[in-house]
Design an enzyme around this catalytic site. Structure first.
Site, mmCIF file in Angstrom:
data_model
loop_
_atom_site.group_PDB
_atom_site.id
_atom_site.type_symbol
_atom_site.label_atom_id
_atom_site.label_comp_id
_atom_site.label_asym_id
_atom_site.label_seq_id
_atom_site.Cartn_x
_atom_site.Cartn_y
_atom_site.Cartn_z
ATOM 1 N N HIS A 1 -8.776 7.793 2.596
ATOM 2 C CA HIS A 1 -8.175 9.124 2.673
ATOM 3 C C HIS A 1 -9.224 10.183 2.381
ATOM 4 O O HIS A 1 -10.152 9.957 1.604
ATOM 5 C CB HIS A 1 -6.994 9.261 1.702
ATOM 6 N N CYS A 29 0.843 -1.203 0.000
ATOM 7 C CA CYS A 29 0.000 0.000 0.000
ATOM 8 C C CYS A 29 0.877 1.251 0.000
ATOM 9 O O CYS A 29 1.714 1.443 0.887
ATOM 10 C CB CYS A 29 -0.914 -0.006 1.225
ATOM 11 N N ASN A 63 -13.322 9.352 -1.864
ATOM 12 C CA ASN A 63 -13.762 8.418 -2.893
ATOM 13 C C ASN A 63 -13.862 7.024 -2.296
ATOM 14 O O ASN A 63 -13.059 6.647 -1.432
ATOM 15 C CB ASN A 63 -12.769 8.430 -4.066
ATOM 16 N N CYS A 75 0.578 3.332 3.180
ATOM 17 C CA CYS A 75 1.281 2.703 4.311
ATOM 18 C C CYS A 75 2.792 2.937 4.182
ATOM 19 O O CYS A 75 3.478 3.145 5.178
ATOM 20 C CB CYS A 75 0.958 1.215 4.392
ATOM 21 N N GLY A 109 -13.755 6.297 -8.635
ATOM 22 C CA GLY A 109 -12.409 6.539 -9.147
ATOM 23 C C GLY A 109 -11.339 6.409 -8.083
ATOM 24 O O GLY A 109 -10.205 6.832 -8.289
ATOM 25 N N ASP A 149 -1.056 16.419 -1.508
ATOM 26 C CA ASP A 149 -1.274 15.551 -2.663
ATOM 27 C C ASP A 149 -0.208 15.840 -3.720
ATOM 28 O O ASP A 149 0.109 16.998 -3.995
ATOM 29 C CB ASP A 149 -2.686 15.777 -3.241
HETATM 30 P P1 AMP Z 1 -8.093 8.764 -4.969
HETATM 31 O O1 AMP Z 1 -8.339 8.875 -6.438
HETATM 32 O O2 AMP Z 1 -9.218 9.326 -4.143
HETATM 33 O O3 AMP Z 1 -7.698 7.353 -4.558
HETATM 34 O O4 AMP Z 1 -6.883 9.726 -4.657
HETATM 35 C C1 AMP Z 1 -5.560 9.296 -4.543
HETATM 36 C C2 AMP Z 1 -4.730 10.536 -4.477
HETATM 37 O O5 AMP Z 1 -3.440 10.185 -4.018
HETATM 38 C C3 AMP Z 1 -4.549 11.240 -5.820
HETATM 39 O O6 AMP Z 1 -5.055 12.589 -5.708
HETATM 40 C C4 AMP Z 1 -3.039 11.229 -6.032
HETATM 41 O O7 AMP Z 1 -2.556 12.406 -6.626
HETATM 42 C C5 AMP Z 1 -2.518 11.035 -4.630
HETATM 43 N N1 AMP Z 1 -1.212 10.411 -4.534
HETATM 44 C C6 AMP Z 1 -0.807 9.249 -5.113
HETATM 45 N N2 AMP Z 1 0.457 8.976 -4.774
HETATM 46 C C7 AMP Z 1 0.870 9.982 -3.955
HETATM 47 C C8 AMP Z 1 2.086 10.272 -3.271
HETATM 48 N N3 AMP Z 1 3.170 9.468 -3.366
HETATM 49 N N4 AMP Z 1 2.152 11.391 -2.521
HETATM 50 C C9 AMP Z 1 1.097 12.206 -2.436
HETATM 51 N N5 AMP Z 1 -0.088 11.985 -3.033
HETATM 52 C C10 AMP Z 1 -0.201 10.878 -3.797
HETATM 53 ZN ZN ZN Z 2 -2.373 1.323 3.670
#
Ligand code: AMP
Ligand code: ZN
Length: 115
Positions: free
Chosen positions: A100, A4, A87, A7, A93, A30
């Site tokens: 989160h 993950c 989400n 994680c 999506g 983000d």
């Molecule tokens: P979701 O589509 O709700 O699952 O959002 C996942 C979010 O995690 C997206 O807005 C990504 O830009 C963000 N994300 C993915 N990897 C990272 C990372 N390494 N650091 C910060 N944000 C991340």
């Molecule tokens: Zn996790």
């Protein structure tokens, strides 16, 4: 959860720009911001989706909401406002299967759900 990404961020194996941390909660910027302020607030406990929240997680979920208030104040958007998005599941999506909350702020949010 070994595979993950969030994680791994919690464990420090992947870098992040932290804005808040305590023993149970982490908030970080983000990587692909959809607004001038785009912060992800997560529990350190791996919970994959909103549908996996248990009765024992009630205190943690409340604490996350209080943390979001604190971050909003620190980011100076408590008065101007912000949008909170979680989400859940394929149609939403959701890409990262670690629960989160997206805190979006710093501009007028449009009528679209996220942008
Ligand atoms: P979701 O589509 O709700 O699952 O959002 C996942 C979010 O995690 C997206 O807005 C990504 O830009 C963000 N994300 C993915 N990897 C990272 C990372 N390494 N650091 C910060 N944000 C991340
Ligand atoms: Zn996790």
């Amino acid at each position: 959860m070994d595979d993950c990404i969030f994680c791994k961020i919690i464990k420090g194996e992947i870098p992040s720009e932290k804005v808040y941390e305590d023993d149970e909660i982490l908030a970080f910027k983000d990587i692909n911001p959809a607004a001038p302020i785009h912060i992800l607030v997560i529990p350190k406990k791996h919970i994959s989706t909103l549908m996996e929240i248990n009765d024992e997680d009630m205190h943690l979920m409340g604490k996350i909401m209080k943390t979001i208030q604190k971050i909003a104040k620190e980011q100076n958007v408590a008065e101007s406002g912000f949008r909170l998005i979680a989400n859940c599941g394929p149609d939403s999506g959701q890409e990262v299967m670690h629960i989160h909350f997206h805190l979006l702020a710093g501009r007028k949010m449009g009528p679209k759900i996220i942008s």
